[in-house]
Design a protein around this motif. Structure first.
Motif, PDB file in Angstrom:
ATOM      1  N   GLU A 267       0.073  -1.082  63.694  1.00  0.00           N
ATOM      2  CA  GLU A 267       0.879   0.102  63.404  1.00  0.00           C
ATOM      3  C   GLU A 267       0.333   0.784  62.158  1.00  0.00           C
ATOM      4  O   GLU A 267       0.194   0.160  61.106  1.00  0.00           O
ATOM      5  N   TYR A 270       1.863   7.322  58.617  1.00  0.00           N
ATOM      6  CA  TYR A 270       1.698   8.329  57.573  1.00  0.00           C
ATOM      7  C   TYR A 270       3.088   8.615  57.009  1.00  0.00           C
ATOM      8  O   TYR A 270       3.954   9.168  57.692  1.00  0.00           O
ATOM      9  N   VAL A 278       5.326   9.569  60.350  1.00  0.00           N
ATOM     10  CA  VAL A 278       4.686   9.587  61.664  1.00  0.00           C
ATOM     11  C   VAL A 278       3.805   8.352  61.778  1.00  0.00           C
ATOM     12  O   VAL A 278       2.983   8.078  60.895  1.00  0.00           O
ATOM     13  N   ILE A 280       1.409   5.595  64.429  1.00  0.00           N
ATOM     14  CA  ILE A 280       0.689   5.280  65.661  1.00  0.00           C
ATOM     15  C   ILE A 280       0.864   3.791  65.912  1.00  0.00           C
ATOM     16  O   ILE A 280       0.497   2.970  65.072  1.00  0.00           O
ATOM     17  N   GLU A 281       1.436   3.445  67.072  1.00  0.00           N
ATOM     18  CA  GLU A 281       1.714   2.058  67.402  1.00  0.00           C
ATOM     19  C   GLU A 281       0.883   1.647  68.611  1.00  0.00           C
ATOM     20  O   GLU A 281       0.875   2.333  69.633  1.00  0.00           O
ATOM     21  N   LEU A 315       2.503   7.593  69.818  1.00  0.00           N
ATOM     22  CA  LEU A 315       2.719   8.353  68.590  1.00  0.00           C
ATOM     23  C   LEU A 315       4.225   8.406  68.349  1.00  0.00           C
ATOM     24  O   LEU A 315       4.984   8.841  69.230  1.00  0.00           O
ATOM     25  N   PRO A 317       7.045   9.743  65.721  1.00  0.00           N
ATOM     26  CA  PRO A 317       7.708  10.358  64.556  1.00  0.00           C
ATOM     27  C   PRO A 317       9.030   9.639  64.293  1.00  0.00           C
ATOM     28  O   PRO A 317       9.777   9.333  65.233  1.00  0.00           O
ATOM     29  N   GLY A 330       9.102   7.944  70.424  1.00  0.00           N
ATOM     30  CA  GLY A 330       7.713   7.650  70.722  1.00  0.00           C
ATOM     31  C   GLY A 330       7.263   8.261  72.034  1.00  0.00           C
ATOM     32  O   GLY A 330       8.029   8.326  73.008  1.00  0.00           O
ATOM     33  N   GLY A 332       3.584   8.213  74.482  1.00  0.00           N
ATOM     34  CA  GLY A 332       2.228   7.701  74.585  1.00  0.00           C
ATOM     35  C   GLY A 332       1.881   7.324  76.009  1.00  0.00           C
ATOM     36  O   GLY A 332       2.380   7.923  76.975  1.00  0.00           O
TER      37      GLY A 332
END
Length: 458
Positions: A267, A270, A278, A280-281, A315, A317, A330, A332
Motif C-alpha cells: 500500500e 499520498y 489517496v 494505491i493498494e 486506487l 481516495p 476504491g 481498480g
C-alpha cells in the motif's frame, strides 16, 4: 577597585547586554503590567514542524505571548542550550514571563511542558495527541486551560473573569466538555514523562542551521509529516475455493481447501496531511501445495497439483470524517481463478482434464470503512462488487456465459506493536455468478482466504 579588562570584561559585557535586551524586549510588550493576565513564552524543540507550531500559537492567541528570541540570546550568551533545565532556571526568571510553554516531540505525538517564569521549575506536563499529523481537537482545546491552570497556581490568574480577553474556552465558570478536557490518554504515561533532570541527547542539540523559530523540512519530522507512506504486508493462512460449472446435462464441481495460503500486500499512500489522502493498494493471495483428485478419461484417478490465486490493484481516495473514522472508495481491477500444475510444464503439453483452468477478471469497486481505536487498534470493513468481463476459454467452451458479477468483501484488524511494525488478521470471501449458455447450468465460484501476518511501514 580593579577594572575588568580583556576577555573577562568582554564576557561580562556580553552577558549584561543579553540580559538587558531580554528584559527590554519582554517589559516593552503592551499590557505586561496587568498582573491578572498571564504572559506566556512558547519555545519549540527544533524538529517540531511549522504546522504544529501554528496550531499551538492559535490555541494561545488570547494570551500575551512574549517573543522567545530574547530568551534564546540570553541563554546562548551563557553557553546554555535553551531547552535545558539550567537555562530555564538561570535565564527565565526576571524575564517578564509568567508561564513558559515548551513543546517537544514525543513517542506518539508531542509533549507540552509548562514551566514557571519565576524559577524555571516544571509546573505540569501533558502529551498532545496527533491525528494525521495535526493536533487532536481535544489537545488543542486543552492547551489554554493548562496554561491558565498553571498561571492560577502561580497566583497570577486569580482575578480572571469572563471578560478578560481569554474567551469562553478558558473561563472558569464554564464546565469543560469531554472533547475539551484532558482525557486519560492525553496525560503523559510514565515512559513519556519528562523529568527535571532529563539529559539532552544528540537529537536535541542545535546544528549550525537550527533555530527555534525557523522553518523545518518535512523530511526531518519523523512520520507525522511524511507525504508518502508505505505499508508492506507479509502473511500466511488458509485458502478455500469451490467451483461449479456446466458438465454435460449436469454440473461439475471442484472443492479446494482448507489449503495453506500465502498473503502479500503493498500500500502506497499520498497523504498531504489534510482530510483527503489517496492510496494505491495491491494484494496477491495464493494457495501453496494444494492438490485435487483428477479422473482421467480411462477412469484412472490421480492426485494433481493445483493453485487457487487472486490479484488486485486499486486506487483508493480516503476521507477523514472524524478523528477516529475514515471512509474510502476504491476502484481498480481484479483477477482470480484456478490453475493446474500440468499447465505450468515446459514445454507446454495438451491434457484432457476434467478440472478447468480459468481466470475471472474485471473491474472492482469497493467501499472502505476504517475505525481507528486509539494508537493501537485499527478495524477495517470493505464490501465490494466486481463486474466479470472475462471468464476464460475453458469455462466458455464448457457452456459458461461470457460475463457475470461477483459480490463479496473483506474485514481486517491491525494491532500496532511498535512504530512501523504491526500485526494483522484478515478474512475475505467473494461469490461469483456466471449465467450459462442456452440449456446449460450456471457457473458459480466462491473464494475464501483467512490470513494473518506482519505489516511494516515507512
Amino acid at each position: 577597585m580593579g577594572v575588568l579588562s580583556g576577555e573577562c570584561g568582554h564576557r561580562w559585557r556580553q552577558l549584561l547586554g543579553a540580559a538587558v535586551a531580554y528584559g527590554a524586549l519582554t517589559l516593552g510588550l503592551p499590557g505586561t503590567l496587568a498582573a491578572q493576565e498571564p504572559s506566556v513564552m512558547v519555545i519549540y524543540q527544533p524538529n517540531v514542524p511549522d504546522r504544529v507550531r501554528v496550531q499551538v500559537g492559535e490555541a494561545l492567541s488570547d494570551f500575551r505571548v512574549v517573543d522567545v528570541e530574547g530568551y534564546v540570546e540570553a541563554a546562548s550568551a551563557q553557553n546554555l542550550y535553551p531547552l535545558s533545565d539550567d537555562a530555564f532556571a538561570r535565564v527565565l526568571p526576571g524575564g517578564g514571563v509568567d508561564v513558559a510553554v515548551v513543546v517537544r516531540r514525543g513517542p506518539r505525538g508531542y509533549r507540552m511542558v509548562l514551566r514557571s517564569g519565576r524559577d524555571g521549575d516544571v509546573l505540569s506536563q501533558r502529551r498532545l495527541r496527533v491525528a494525521r499529523g495535526r493536533l487532536a481537537r481535544g489537545a488543542r482545546a486543552a492547551i489554554p486551560r493548562a496554561v491558565l491552570a498553571s498561571a492560577d497556581e502561580l497566583g497570577v490568574a486569580d482575578d480572571l473573569d469572563e471578560d478578560d480577553g481569554l474567551g469562553s474556552d478558558v473561563g472558569q465558570d464554564e464546565e469543560p466538555s469531554e472533547d475539551d478536557a484532558f482525557s486519560d490518554d492525553e496525560a503523559l504515561d510514565e515512559d513519556d514523562s519528562l523529568s527535571d533532570d532529563e539529559a539532552l541527547g544528540e537529537d536535541d542539540s542545535f546544528g549550525e542551521d537550527d533555530s527555534l523559530g525557523g522553518d523545518q523540512d518535512d523530511d526531518d519530522d519523523g512520520g507525522f509529516e511524511r507525504t508518502i507512506l508505505l505499508h508492506v504486508d507479509l502473511g500466511a493462512g488458509l485458502g478455500f475455493r469451490e467451483l461449479e460449472w456446466p458438465l454435460g446435462a449436469g454440473v461439475g464441481t471442484v472443492s479446494l481447501g482448507p489449503s495453506a495460503a500465502l498473503d502479500l500486500g503493498l500500500e502506497m499512500i499520498y497523504d498531504p496531511q489534510g482530510s483527503l489522502s489517496v492510496g494505491i493498494e495491491m494484494r496477491y493471495q495464493s494457495t501453496v501445495g494444494a492438490t485435487v483428485d483428477e479422473y482421467q478419461i480411462a477412469g484412472v484417478e490421480r492426485s494433481m497439483g493445483i493453485r487457487s490465486a487472486r490479484y488486485e490493484a486499486l486506487l483508493v481516495p480516503r476521507f477523514d470524517l472524524a478523528e477516529a473514522f475514515k471512509l474510502g472508495f476504491g476502484l481498480g481491477y481484479g483477477l482470480r481463478g484456478l490453475r493446474t500444475h500440468v499447465h505450468d510444464q515446459e514445454p507446454p503439453t495438451e491434457h484432457n482434464l476434467q478440472t478447468p483452468d480459468y481466470t475471472l477478471a474485471g473491474p472492482v469497486a469497493r467501499v472502505s470503512a476504517m475505525l481507528v481505536l486509539g494508537d493501537v487498534v485499527t478495524v477495517k470493513l470493505e464490501p465490494e462488487v466486481q463486474l466479470l468481463v472475462s471468464v476464460g476459454s475453458e469455462l466458455t467452451n464448457r457452456g459458461a456465459g461470457g460475463g457475470g458479477v461477483s459480490l463479496g468483501g473483506q474485514a481486517s484488524v491491525v494491532f500496532r506493536i511498535i512504530d512501523h511494525l504491526s500485526l494483522y488478521l484478515s478474512y475475505r470471501e467473494a461469490h461469483a455468478a456466471i449465467g450459462g449458455k442456452e440449456g446449460k447450468a450456471d457457473t458459480s465460484d466462491m473464494e475464501r482466504f483467512v490470513t494473518a501476518g506482519v505489516r511494516g511501514g515507512l
